[in-house]
Design a protein around this motif. Structure first.
Motif, short mmCIF file in Angstrom:
data_model
loop_
_atom_site.label_atom_id
_atom_site.label_comp_id
_atom_site.label_asym_id
_atom_site.label_seq_id
_atom_site.Cartn_x
_atom_site.Cartn_y
_atom_site.Cartn_z
N ARG A 279 12.60 -1.97 -4.78
CA ARG A 279 11.62 -2.94 -5.26
C ARG A 279 10.23 -2.43 -4.91
N VAL A 280 9.36 -2.38 -5.89
CA VAL A 280 8.01 -1.87 -5.67
C VAL A 280 7.22 -2.88 -4.83
N ALA A 281 6.76 -2.43 -3.67
CA ALA A 281 5.99 -3.31 -2.79
C ALA A 281 4.50 -3.18 -3.03
N GLU A 282 4.06 -1.96 -3.34
CA GLU A 282 2.61 -1.74 -3.51
C GLU A 282 2.38 -0.46 -4.30
N VAL A 283 1.55 -0.54 -5.31
CA VAL A 283 1.11 0.64 -6.04
C VAL A 283 -0.21 1.09 -5.43
N THR A 284 -0.27 2.34 -4.98
CA THR A 284 -1.42 2.81 -4.20
C THR A 284 -2.36 3.71 -4.98
N THR A 285 -2.09 3.94 -6.25
CA THR A 285 -2.99 4.75 -7.08
C THR A 285 -3.15 4.04 -8.41
N GLN A 286 -3.71 4.69 -9.38
CA GLN A 286 -3.91 4.08 -10.68
C GLN A 286 -3.73 5.12 -11.78
N THR A 287 -3.47 4.64 -12.97
CA THR A 287 -3.34 5.58 -14.09
C THR A 287 -4.68 6.27 -14.32
N GLY A 288 -4.57 7.54 -14.67
CA GLY A 288 -5.78 8.34 -14.86
C GLY A 288 -6.17 9.13 -13.63
N ALA A 289 -5.54 8.80 -12.48
CA ALA A 289 -5.85 9.51 -11.24
C ALA A 289 -5.00 10.78 -11.15
N ALA A 290 -5.49 11.74 -10.38
CA ALA A 290 -4.72 12.96 -10.15
C ALA A 290 -3.50 12.61 -9.30
N ALA A 291 -2.40 13.29 -9.57
CA ALA A 291 -1.16 13.03 -8.82
C ALA A 291 -1.23 13.70 -7.46
N SER A 292 -1.58 12.91 -6.44
CA SER A 292 -1.67 13.43 -5.08
C SER A 292 -1.47 12.28 -4.09
#
Length: 343
Positions: free
Chosen positions: A183-196
């Motif tokens: 279950r996803v608890a928290e998304v810590t980045t956003q679309t358009g961001a570099a994958a890191s």
């Protein structure tokens, strides 16, 4: 050092004090208590064998347990083009995220993708991949530790369904491995961001109760011990201790013991996803003891307690108090003995 434990049932509740009678001369003195004749009590109860349990109530939290980080692939590079939402449940085969519109699915297991798997590869990670392919409906291969040409063919079918290049190989970053649904608890980045860094955090899908238990109460918990969870609306549900961690120090002194409890009957938790709850732990249990309602006790002027029976005071020794009852013993205390209680 004084114990921090307190009884949930106070012995003084419901006890009739007869010291006033003694002060007026009606009883003659403390030593005559057992021989004084009384008017018939307004009601009676009987001495019964019962199992009494003293409890401790501690604060806890209902939720989905500890969170785990889901990092970007070690291969690096790419742009995040899709992410799940907070609270989404991901199962085997579901997309965890997209990098450059390339789907990265969830596979079940315990071994992360740490190398490229292709025809000729051998090992437990090969067996894990093949088990996932079989569970997802792909066939034509044997689930074993050998990555054969048949395995590669099934992988190409899988890659085609994912919209990816059909290489027949599985490499680092091609999937995320977890022990089960998440279950996803928290998304810590956003679309358009570099994958890191960390892309999201997730938990298990089953609600559990966690308690930071004062170490003074450590003897009340062990694996398999049952407890009762009180929900915010007053409803209760049974729970079982499944994990006991290592004591940790608190900023203001003392230490706590992290404890996790499983709730088998998840439906009884209702719509609560995250909530503050109370956990009732059994502190002491006495089986098959003679007990009466607490209200049957009479405080003796010289100290101690008595019960009234047959118009007389019968001195008793009290034991455990629990749930409105009290353990008693003494000469003449037998199962079935009628004792007076208020109406």
């Amino acid at each position: 050092m004084a114990s921090k434990r307190t009884l949930l049932v106070l012995p003084a509740l419901g006890v009739t004090v007869i010291a006033v009678a003694a002060g007026t001369g009606m009883l003659g003195g403390a030593d005559d208590t057992a021989d004084v004749a009384l008017a018939g009590p307004p009601a009676t109860a009987t001495v019964q064998k019962r199992t009494l349990t003293r409890t401790e109530k501690v604060g806890g939290d209902l939720g989905f347990g500890d969170t785990t980080d889901v990092p970007a692939p070690l291969t690096g590079g790419g742009m995040v083009t899709w992410l799940p939402g907070d609270g989404d449940v991901l199962e085997r085969g579901d997309t965890v995220y997209r990098l450059d519109q390339r789907r990265v699915p969830l596979l079940y297991g315990t071994i992360p993708l740490y190398r490229t798997l292709s025809a000729g590869s051998e090992g437990a990670d090969v067996r894990q991949l093949e088990r996932n392919l079989r569970a997802l409906g792909y066939t034509g291969f044997t689930v074993d530790a050998d990555y054969t040409s048949s395995t590669a063919a099934a992988v190409r079918d899988w890659q085609d369904d994912l919209g990816r290049t059909e290489t027949g190989r599985v490499g680092l970053g091609d999937a995320v491995v977890s022990s089960g649904a998440r279950r996803v608890a928290e998304v810590t980045t956003q679309t358009g961001a570099a994958a890191s860094g960390v892309l999201l955090r997730w938990t298990g899908t089953t609600r559990v109760v966690t308690v930071d238990l004062d170490t003074d109460y450590a003897d009340l918990v062990r694996d398999g011990v049952t407890a009762t969870v009180e929900l915010p609306d007053g409803a209760t549900v049974p729970a079982t201790v499944t994990d006991i961690g290592t004591p940790t120090s608190r900023e203001k002194g003392g230490a706590t013991l992290p404890v996790e409890l499983a709730v088998a009957e998840q439906q009884r938790l209702g719509r609560y996803q995250v909530a503050t709850v109370q956990v009732v732990l059994a502190a002491e249990t006495r089986e098959d003891v003679l007990a009466v309602p607490v209200t049957a006790l009479v405080a003796r002027p010289g100290g101690g307690y008595a019960v009234t029976t047959g118009g007389d005071y019968l001195p008793v020794t009290t034991g455990l108090f629990s749930g409105g009852y009290v353990e008693i013993s003494g000469d003449g205390v037998t199962e079935g003995l009628p004792v007076g209680v208020p109406e």
